[in-house]
Design a protein around this motif. Structure first.
Motif, mmCIF file in Angstrom:
data_model
loop_
_atom_site.group_PDB
_atom_site.id
_atom_site.type_symbol
_atom_site.label_atom_id
_atom_site.label_comp_id
_atom_site.label_asym_id
_atom_site.label_seq_id
_atom_site.Cartn_x
_atom_site.Cartn_y
_atom_site.Cartn_z
ATOM 1 N N GLN A 6 40.283 40.094 42.547
ATOM 2 C CA GLN A 6 41.450 40.672 41.896
ATOM 3 C C GLN A 6 42.468 41.095 42.937
ATOM 4 N N THR A 49 43.880 41.882 48.248
ATOM 5 C CA THR A 49 42.903 41.423 47.269
ATOM 6 C C THR A 49 41.536 41.954 47.632
ATOM 7 N N SER A 107 48.808 32.571 44.608
ATOM 8 C CA SER A 107 47.444 32.066 44.453
ATOM 9 C C SER A 107 46.621 32.516 45.652
ATOM 10 N N GLN A 118 36.173 31.437 44.675
ATOM 11 C CA GLN A 118 36.825 31.845 43.435
ATOM 12 C C GLN A 118 38.324 31.927 43.687
ATOM 13 N N THR A 119 39.094 31.457 42.767
ATOM 14 C CA THR A 119 40.557 31.403 42.908
ATOM 15 C C THR A 119 41.190 32.244 41.822
ATOM 16 N N LEU A 120 42.283 32.973 42.218
ATOM 17 C CA LEU A 120 43.031 33.796 41.271
ATOM 18 C C LEU A 120 44.502 33.425 41.357
ATOM 19 N N GLU A 150 48.460 34.335 39.963
ATOM 20 C CA GLU A 150 49.345 35.296 39.314
ATOM 21 C C GLU A 150 50.782 34.826 39.432
#
Length: 1939
Positions: free
Chosen positions: A1610, A1629, A1671, A1681-1683, A1685
């Motif tokens: 996150q 993050t 990203s 893991q990729t996030l 926004e």
């Protein structure tokens, strides 16, 4: 109806015309000879029209009809129109009857009934159908009776060759019911050639997007089936037997009645005539095809088709079509619209004609071809009969197809099955009745629907039945439930069926809970001690619908005519039905899980899907926007240079307009062989937010590519842009070239001459590749452009020219110059002068040359004067005396010289006379012409006409027009004025007379006797004092005479009709009139005679009278017979006196000039007539008295003489004669009746019979006096003792079968086919009676062909066997059975015997068969066996199951428990597909070579039985080479990993897998060859896999490592608000779980390159505003893991300025404000206008506002985004207007103006006394063909006028040549300065070309010596539209006419 008759369909009456002429009474009797016939009565105009066209005549023919004439007296022979009110009747009192004219429509007359004429008969006809289920298409009967023929249809359609084909398509002949076609009839016109025909039945259908609408739909009023975008009118009324539903009338009509739009009732409903398709015509496909070939025929024929054996089925709305190879309209017989008039059977059909040779219309019609022609109002002889094989209840409603009913049908409720149980009555109790389930209400299928796991109340009701209780089966399972007087409380008030109608009504209820989905039968019984009733219902349980969702989601903008599929699903629910409805149009609802939507027009639609079952429902609505597809358009290259230097890289960008809902693909082709570059961009609505919400339909997208060209050349850059519906492309030429350095010009001549070719060459460095040259020669000629560096040019005129060449390779440009002087020779000298000229005026002489420069002129003027070197080649001179002078002109320059002469005329002005000189007509325009010399165009003429009219002045013309209002003599004077002098002409006297307007000739008598004088007078108008002249002409004399008198008399010597003509005339006009005079001889010498023997005539006898002699002209004879009959007019007449007495006949002869009469006396007597003989009975009997009676009109005064021919002589007696005949026979009795004036004889034939006695039957072929054989003839003989004229009738009847044999005559031959008891009856009869005799016999069939039959010659031991004896023929048989040679046989009357054999082996059976006529023996041999039982087999001495290794030999052995004579049959195959082995031994050895499953079967059998046993044998390969494949040996937790085992050899192998040290036999099994798991814990795991089959096993192990997964990635404190551009932002993050994690960041701002960063904490600064994609990826080397926004980046707003765009603001008028900001993005504007209105928030920087009250206001603007905000305000004053708006209108000007003339336009303006504000006027002209909206912005087409044109006043003056030719919109605007008040007025103006002006120098009249050249000069002709200084481009054409 006899052949040749015509049938009137509306009245169902047949009419036929006689072949012979008869009187009226004979004609009526002849018609009545046909059963039901009578004389025709034409009692309506429609029938009269039908008869007229049905029996055409070349000339008028009168025929007899029934009728009573018309009202009022009628004379014989007087003709008049046919009365529509004729009534049936007979002969009128006066003896005249009704006649009708054939050949002339609407004529009838009365004529004497005794006349001989043709006659017209009629009778009613009926229509008979095979059954009540029969229906017709077409006419009920053919319109005429013609020769008939049958034709068999062909199997296939023959080839037409080169014959053309016509199709007659009958869209109005449709089938009303489904059924089978039974017959086809049609009437064919005669033809000398054979014809190919195809009678077809076509079925209409529509495209998938349309619906078929049957005929008669009230919303369309369509007479034929057509197609509609929405479903309409698919219901049909039900009709009873013998009727069908007529769509057009919406009623049931009889089968024999028409259903046509031509019916008057259809017209009342609004159907228009002629009928046409009101909507889209349907397509038609072929249902049935009946090809046939017709031979040539010379007459009309009724053709009946022999239909093929295969049934032809038709359905409602099918129509009829006929194809044939004749010319249009020459095949099928049709009555046209004129002959049919108002017939309701009329139809319209389409005539389709093939334009090319050959070819049928195959398979139907997919469209109506061009050139189709309608044929209207015809009745065609075509009839099709079909039977409704699918007959249904005619009292209900039915649709076209029952499976298509979806709305507009009536629901009915089916009561539950009720089974009354009858028991004995109990006093005091009422029986149970009216049992009904009322809650839940059962549906039409007797089902109730409940929700599972929910309590449901079930209630039943009875209408009567005391002390009743109910019993309920499963799933309720309750008994003894009582009945109560009311429903349960929760239903009592809300449920309608709970209302108690009577005291006996009671209710019983139970509760039900269904645990699962499904249907169960629920039985309900209600009983009391008196009776019981039962009901059954099906209870259906359903799961409630929940969790409805629709796919797909996303962009919900759809394209018109493009389908999109939506799919609905639910999370739970049973028997779910999905219903899709658009815009709440429930009647067009669609059911299904998926729904494909296609919209036909743009709009917003609400798509609602409802998931429902009978107990629940859920709905979801989706708002869809349907829009027209925006085609790909406007492809445009952005900033592409025309030329590019070699080896430089350039960016190429293409922009195109695309639809926001479709992805787009770009394909780049650079044209240099470098390959195609393809870029695909997604649909803009998926990448750009808010497009659909803002209503955007299209956007511009662009694509860019960089490319480098390395070789100089010209390339085509081609880009193809496409989406799934459209494509477009564009290209651009790109030139790749070097930079130019130097350019030179060289010339071939130093000084060229005019028209002399000059060669020029351009030299270029460093290279001329791709160079484009432009040569400008400086002489006004068109520049030469091209790629060649050498040109040739010739100058057309002399001068100094600057030659310029420009070299351009697009990349660079060079220019060079060269000065050249061109010289010109003198040629083409022409002269002209301004004359002819009047003496003392100036004569101008002008010279011109075609070519030449630096000219020197010299003029010799012919009168001694000489002038040299004028400046412009022209001189002026005044001659002193009149005459013709020769002027010599010489022109020269330094290189050439030319000489020319011209003749000059000088005259003195004079008038020679005035024309015309003869008399002229008053009241008409007369042209006067003055004969004058000189140049008339420069003269002025003054005319006076001497009648008091004013002076007339005419300039430039010697003619004048004048009208004299009265006649007389007048003096005409003229004076001519020139610039020099004037001259007058003495008065000319003109004679004026009035024209003759009319003339009439009036003779003294219209007819005159020969030799008498007749005088004629003439009346002429107008009357005048001067005398007219009259020229008389008589046709008989042929001579004419002229007189001044208006009267003249003539005497004619010969009879005839004389024509006299007279012409009256004066000096200016004449007129002629004619008249006719009849000259006749007087009547004289009249005498008449008749055809009687004397002057005594007979009553009711026709007598012929005629004129024996009479002289005179045009004599008319009238006959008056003195008996009250009408007077007749004819030379010869016939007459019948109907009563006795003396009569005086008067005959009168007359003509126009005289009259004469004679009289004739006749005596009329009554004759003896109507003598006839009658008997008291139709025949006589031997030895019995017969009485014959004579009947006549005069019995008392008549003597009778009787005789019997051949028996007695004549003897006198009374009117009765009595006689006894001694023997049978035929006798003639004769009588003679006589009185004083006449004698009659009559005779009668009498047949005499004798009574029959002693009838008897004899037969010699009987056996035992009773039996006869079958199939053999037997003779019976009949006889009698007394009788005459005996007729025998035989009847043989066989008992038990319905078969009779009849015969006639004394002998009767009987052949009996089947045995049995027969009765033979003989009946003898004559006219006196009959008698009967009977005989009884028995027919016996002889025995032949006996045999024993049995199912098999092999029989089973101990089993009863049926032996049967069969014979070919034989009856009444007895059977003796001998079994096993028994001495005592068994006797039976039946042909079979049951017997059981007790021993095995062979045996014999013998049978004896006999009857009274024959005897036979038969013997048969049998084999007795034991049945097979209890068989099996073993392999290697082991029982099944069998598992064997491949390639091993095995032993197979069969086993059996009982049976004899056995046969062994082995079979080995693979699953019954391929047999590998067959054997017949009980034991054998076999080797299975390959693995597999084999089926081994053994069949053991003998002659009577068999048994089969089979077992499967599994053969397998041993397992070898077991391995384990793992998809990943190192994985993250929860990752999916797959394990796959593999072997090198082995069959039917099973695998299990185990982890750790577990027993592998307890492991998990593989699915589809794999084991997949995601549940392995962290750590290293041991994996074991075991494989085995029925013959072997193996095992293998491996390991796998599982690592912890990263979770909970996150961003910390990110992206909740907007970010500021150019400001560094802190990003951080973190993860919730994971080991040794590294972080990678990616920042991407729209329109810029993405940037990358590494670390858990990073800083980033956005260079621009926009949408920022952030990203971050967390990874530990194995797991990641990729996030993603998204953040908004904005510029802060810093300053705002508010501007008002109106100088002054007025109440009630809008004012515009704008806000100007110097920075900021994503801005919004908050407007506060300082009045009571609400604040306004916009995304735009402008706003309009209207203040309604004057005053001071502060306007405040606030500008803000997510980062910042600023505000400002301004002060405004709002004023009240002091004036109202101005009014203006355009004074009607010229809508069409000439370009060469000035034009004026004016506007009238009313400012209503307003002086407060200045008035502003403005004129604007726009070049537009449409001038509809003056407020529209036409700036681009506005015309710029010259500065001297004033456009600011109400008057607009346009100088000539101000506008080009074309159409313009002229707009006038008036406004009040500083206010919003203004007004536009507009008009359309068309500027057209002016006519050309042709001018010939020297005037229009020239005098010239014949020996001198005559030169005409038209060079002064001009085009007025050409502006000064611009050369005319005129073409000249000279025409010469010699008089």
């Amino acid at each position: 109806c006899p052949k040749g008759g015509r049938i009137h369909l509306a009245s169902l009456r047949c009419y036929w015309l006689s072949e012979m002429e008869l009187s009226w009474s004979e004609a009526q009797a002849s018609c009545q000879d046909t059963q039901g016939g009578n004389l025709a009565a034409a009692d309506s105009p429609e029938l009269q029209n039908f008869i007229h066209y049905s029996f055409p005549m070349k000339a008028t023919v009168w025929v007899w009809l029934r009728g009573a004439g018309v009202e009022g007296p009628q004379q014989v022979g007087v003709m008049g129109p046919v009365s529509p009110a004729w009534r049936g009747g007979g002969i009128e009192r006066q003896g005249v009857c009704t006649q009708m004219a054939l050949g002339t429509l609407g004529q009838r007359r009365q004529d004497r009934c005794v006349g001989q004429h043709l006659f017209l008969c009629e009778r009613e006809v009926t229509v008979s159908l095979p059954s009540m289920d029969s229906y017709l298409t077409g006419v009920t009967l053919m319109t005429g009776i013609y020769a008939r023929a049958q034709i068999h249809t062909l199997s296939t359609a023959p080839d037409t060759g080169q014959l053309t084909v016509e199709m007659q398509l009958f869209p109005g002949l449709w089938f009303s019911h489904a059924g089978q076609l039974m017959s086809v009839e049609l009437v064919v016109q005669p033809s000398p050639l054979s014809t190919l025909v195809r009678v077809q039945i076509l079925r209409p259908y529509c495209s998938p997007s349309h619906h078929l609408v049957p005929p008669g739909c009230s919303s369309l009023l369509n007479p034929f089936s057509c197609c509609s975008a929405v479903p309409l009118c698919n219901t049909t009324g039900g009709c009873g037997m013998g009727q069908y539903w007529c769509h057009l009338l919406e009623v049931c009509v009889p089968i024999t009645s028409p259903c046509s739009p031509y019916d008057s009732a259809a017209g009342d409903r609004g159907f228009a005539l002629p009928p046409r398709y009101p909507a889209i015509p349907p397509f038609y496909h072929l249902v049935a095809d009946l090809p046939l070939r017709m031979n040539a025929s010379s007459e009309l024929k009724t053709i009946s088709l022999v239909l093929p054996e295969k049934a032809i089925m038709v359905y409602p709305d099918d129509i009829v079509a006929i194809q044939h190879t004749r010319k249009s309209g020459t095949f099928l017989h049709c009555r046209d619209s004129e002959s049919s008039l108002t017939s309701p059977w009329r139809q319209s059909y389409l005539s389709l004609r093939r334009t090319e040779w050959g070819g049928w219309w195959e398979g139907g019609l997919s469209s109506l071809p061009q050139g189709s022609q309608w044929v209207d109002g015809v009745v065609c002889d075509l009839r099709m009969l079909y039977v409704d094989t699918l007959h249904k209840d005619s009292h209900g409603l039915s649709t076209e197809h029952d499976d298509l009913i979806d709305f507009a049908n009536t629901e009915t409720t089916t009561a539950p099955e009720i089974r009354p149980l009858t028991t004995g009555p109990t006093p005091g109790l009422r029986p149970i009745c009216g049992l009904k389930i009322i809650h839940p209400q059962p549906d039409e299928k007797n089902q109730i629907h409940v929700q599972i796991n929910v309590l449901t109340l079930i209630v039943v009701k009875i209408l009567s039945g005391q002390k009743a209780s109910s019993q309920w089966s499963a799933p309720v399972l309750r008994a003894g439930v009582p009945f109560l007087p009311s429903c349960p409380e929760e239903l009592a008030q809300s449920w309608p069926s709970c209302v108690r109608r009577s005291y006996d009504t009671q209710f019983s209820s139970v509760t039900l809970v269904l645990p699962s989905v499904g249907a169960q039968a629920l039985d309900i019984s209600v009983m009391n001690s008196v009776s019981s009733q039962s009901a059954s219902v099906k209870v259906c349980g359903y799961q409630a619908v929940m969790g409805l969702s629709v796919q797909p989601h996303g962009c919900l903008r759809m394209l018109v005519d493009t389908s999109q599929l939506f799919t609905a699903k639910v999370e739970s629910g049973s028997s779910v039905k999905f219903t899709w409805v658009i815009d709440n149009l429930e009647k067009f609802a669609y059911e299904g899980e998926s729904y494909s939507v296609v919209f036909k027009k743009p709009a917003e639609y609400k798509l609602r899907v409802t998931a429902s079952n009978p107990v629940s429902s859920q709905s979801e609505e989706i708002l869809l926007t349907a829009d027209e597809i925006t085609p790909l358009s406007d492809p445009e290259f952005l900033s592409v240079s025309e030329a590019i230097a070699v080896a430089t890289t350039n960016l190429y960008t293409l922009r195109v307009k695309v639809d926001i809902s479709l992805p787009v693909t770009f394909r780049w082709d650079f044209g240099d062989g470098s390959g195609t570059v393809i870029h695909t961009q997604p649909a803009p609505c998926q990448t750009m937010e808010g497009l659909v919400e803002r209503g955007e339909r299209h956007v511009y997208v662009q694509d860019s590519v960089s490319h480098t060209y390395f070789t100089p050349d010209e390339y085509t850059l081609h880009v193809h842009v496409s989406n799934q519906h459209d494509n477009t492309e564009t290209s651009v030429k790109i030139k790749i070239c070097p930079v130019l350095i130097r350019l030179l010009i060289s010339s071939s001549l130093l000084v060229p001459l005019v028209t002399q070719p000059l060669h020029l060459e351009a030299s270029l460095e460093p290279s001329s590749y791709g160079v484009f040259y432009t040569w400008d020669f400086g002489d006004g000629s068109e520049a030469i452009q091209g790629s060649h560096n050498e040109v040739n040019h010739a100058f057309g005129s002399a001068g100094v020219y600057n030659i310029t060449v420009c070299a351009n390779n697009t990349l660079s440009i060079l220019t060079a110059w060269l000065m050249v002087e061109v010289m010109e020779k003198v040629t083409g000298l022409t002269l002209s002068y301004s004359g002819p000229n009047e003496l003392s005026s100036t004569t101008e002489i002008r010279g011109k040359v075609a070519t030449g420069t630096r000219l020197i002129w010299e003029f010799d003027l012919g009168d001694g004067s000489l002038q040299r070197n004028p400046t412009d080649g022209s001189v002026s001179h005044v001659y002193k005396s009149p005459g013709n002078y020769t002027v010599d002109v010489t022109v020269s320059n330094s290189v050439s010289q030319a000489r020319q002469s011209i003749s000059v005329e000088v005259y003195r002005l004079a008038i020679r006379g005035i024309l015309p000189t003869e008399c002229v007509m008053s009241g008409r325009d007369i042209q006067f012409s003055a004969q004058v010399n000189g140049n008339i165009s420069k003269l002025t003429f003054h005319w006076t006409f001497g009648d008091g009219s004013p002076l007339m002045v005419v300039r430039g013309k010697p003619t004048a027009m004048h009208i004299f209002s009265s006649h007389g003599f007048f003096n005409v004077n003229i004076t001519v004025f020139s610039f020099i002098r004037s001259v007058s002409h003495t008065a000319t006297t003109v004679c004026v007379e009035a024209p003759i307007t009319s003339i009439t000739v009036q003779p003294s008598h219209s007819a005159v006797a020969v030799g008498e004088e007749v005088c004629l007078g003439v009346l002429v108008s107008p009357k005048q004092t001067t005398n007219y002249q009259f020229m008389w002409l008589s046709r008989s004399s042929g001579h004419s005479s002229i007189t001044a008198n208006a009267q003249k008399c003539f005497v004619y010597k010969e009879e005839g009709v004389e024509e006299v003509s007279v012409m009256a005339s004066n000096k200016v006009s004449n007129k002629t009139a004619k008249t006719g005079i009849a000259i006749q001889k007087p009547v004289s010498e009249l005498s008449v005679v008749h055809d009687g023997q004397s002057d005594t005539l007979t009553v009711n006898t026709m007598t012929l009278f005629w004129v024996d002699s009479c002289t005179g002209t045009n004599i008319s004879i009238l006959w008056d017979f003195g008996d009250g009959s009408p007077v007749e007019q004819n030379q010869n007449v016939s007459h019948v006196f109907t009563s006795a007495g003396q009569f005086t006949i008067t005959v009168t002869a007359s003509n126009a000039v005289s009259r004469d009469s004679v009289m004739l006396e006749v005596n009329v007597l009554l004759p003896v007539s109507d003598l006839s003989l009658h008997t008291n009975q139709p025949y006589a009997v031997v030895s019995e008295e017969t009485v014959v009676t004579a009947v006549s009109s005069a019995i008392s005064s008549t003597n009778y003489y009787w005789s019997v021919d051949g028996v007695t002589a004549a003897r006198q007696g009374t009117y009765q004669f009595r006689y006894v005949f001694p023997k049978p026979g035929v006798y003639q009795v004769r009588v003679i009746a006589q009185n004083l004036v006449s004698m009659r004889e009559a005779a009668i034939f009498i047949e005499v019979f004798e009574r029959i006695e002693g009838l008897h039957i004899e037969c010699q072929s009987l056996t035992n006096m009773e039996y006869i054989p079958t199939q053999e003839g037997v003779l019976f003989i009949g006889s009698f003792t007394r009788g005459s004229n005996v007729t025998y009738h035989w009847l043989a009847t066989q008992r038990g079968i319905n078969h009779r044999t009849a015969g006639e005559g004394e002998l009767f031959q009987l052949l009996v086919e089947t045995p049995g008891n027969i009765t033979v009856q003989l009946t003898a009869s004559n006219k006196l009676g009959e008698t009967t005799s009977l005989v009884y016999i028995v027919a016996v069939e002889r025995l032949t062909g006996a045999s024993i039959t049995i199912q098999s010659n092999i029989v089973a031991e101990g089993t009863s066997v049926n032996f049967s004896v069969t014979v070919v023929t034989g009856s009444d048989l007895q059977y003796l059975w001998y079994v096993n040679s028994d001495l005592s046989p068994l006797q039976t009357d039946v042909p079979f015997l049951f017997h059981t054999f007790t021993s095995l082996g062979r045996c014999f059976v013998r049978v004896s068969i006999q009857n009274v006529l024959s005897h036979s023996y038969v013997t048969k041999e049998f084999l007795v066996q034991e049945e097979v039982g209890e068989i099996d087999f073993e392999i290697d001495r082991k029982a099944h199951p069998f598992y064997k290794n491949a390639s091993a030999a095995v032993s197979l052995r069969g086993l059996v428990h009982k049976g004899s004579d056995l046969h062994w049959d082995w079979k080995i195959d693979t699953s019954g597909k391929h047999t590998l082995f067959n054997g017949t031994n009980q034991m054998f050895i076999y080797t299975f070579t390959q693995a597999g499953v084999y089926n081994v079967s053994l069949n053991v059998s003998n002659g009577i039985s068999w048994q089969t046993v089979s077992h499967s044998v599994t053969v397998q390969d041993a397992i070898k080479g077991l391995t384990l494949n793992i998809s990943k040996t190192t994985v993250c937790t929860e990752d999916t990993v797959s394990f796959t085992p593999a072997i090198s050899k082995g069959s039917n192998v099973s695998f299990v897998i185990a982890f750790g040290k577990k027993d592998s036999t307890l492991g998990q099994h593989f699915v589809n060859g794999q084991f997949i798991t995601s549940n392995l814990p962290i750590g290293t795991h041991l994996v074991t896999v075991k494989a085995w089959n029925q013959v072997s096993s193996a095992e293998v192990t491996s390991t796998i490592l599982v690592i912890e997964r990263i979770q909970g990635l996150q961003l910390v404190n990110c992206c909740s608000t907007a970010l500021e551009a150019l400001k560094e932002i802190y990003f951080k993050t973190e993860v919730q779980s994971g080991f040794k994690v590294s972080y990678t960041w990616m920042f991407h701002l729209e329109g810029s390159e993405p940037s990358q960063a590494v670390g858990q904490e990073v800083m980033f600064s956005s260079p621009e505003s926009g949408t920022l994609s952030v990203s971050v990826m967390a990874s530990n080397g194995v797991c990641s893991q990729t996030l993603n926004e998204t953040a908004t980046v904005q510029w802060p707003v810093k300053e705002v300025k508010l501007v008002c765009h109106s100088e002054r603001i007025f109440a009630g008028y809008s004012v515009r404000f704008s806000a100007r900001v110097n920075n900021g993005s994503n801005l919004r504007f908050h407007w506060d206008f300082g009045d009571s209105t609400e604040a306004l928030v916009t995304e735009f920087n402008t706003a309009n506002h209207t203040y309604h009250i004057a005053g001071s206001y502060n306007v405040t603007i606030k500008v803000f985004n997510n980062l910042s905000h600023v505000s400002t305000q301004i002060h405004v004053e709002v004023n009240e207007l002091q004036c109202s708006g101005p009014q203006a209108s355009l004074v009607q000007g010229q809508s069409t103006i000439l370009r060469s003339r000035p034009s004026y336009f004016e506007a009238t303006v009313d400012i209503k006394n307003c002086s407060t504000y200045k008035t502003i006027y403005s004129w604007k002209i726009f070049r537009r063909s449409v001038c509809t909206d003056a407020d529209k912005d036409f700036t681009r087409s506005m015309v710029t006028l010259r500065s001297q044109v004033d456009v600011t006043s109400p008057l607009l003056t346009l100088p000539k040549h101000a506008l080009e030719v074309g159409q313009y919109c002229l707009v006038f605007t008036v406004s009040l300065q500083g206010t919003p008040l203004f007004l536009h007025r507009k008009t359309k103006v068309t500027v057209v070309h002016s006519p050309l002006v042709a001018v010939i120098k020297g005037g229009s009249h020239r005098l010239w010596p014949s020996l001198t050249d005559f030169v005409l000069d038209g060079s002064e002709s001009q085009d007025p539209d050409v502006e000064p200084g611009v050369a005319d481009v005129l073409q000249y054409r000279w025409d010469f006419m010699i008089k």
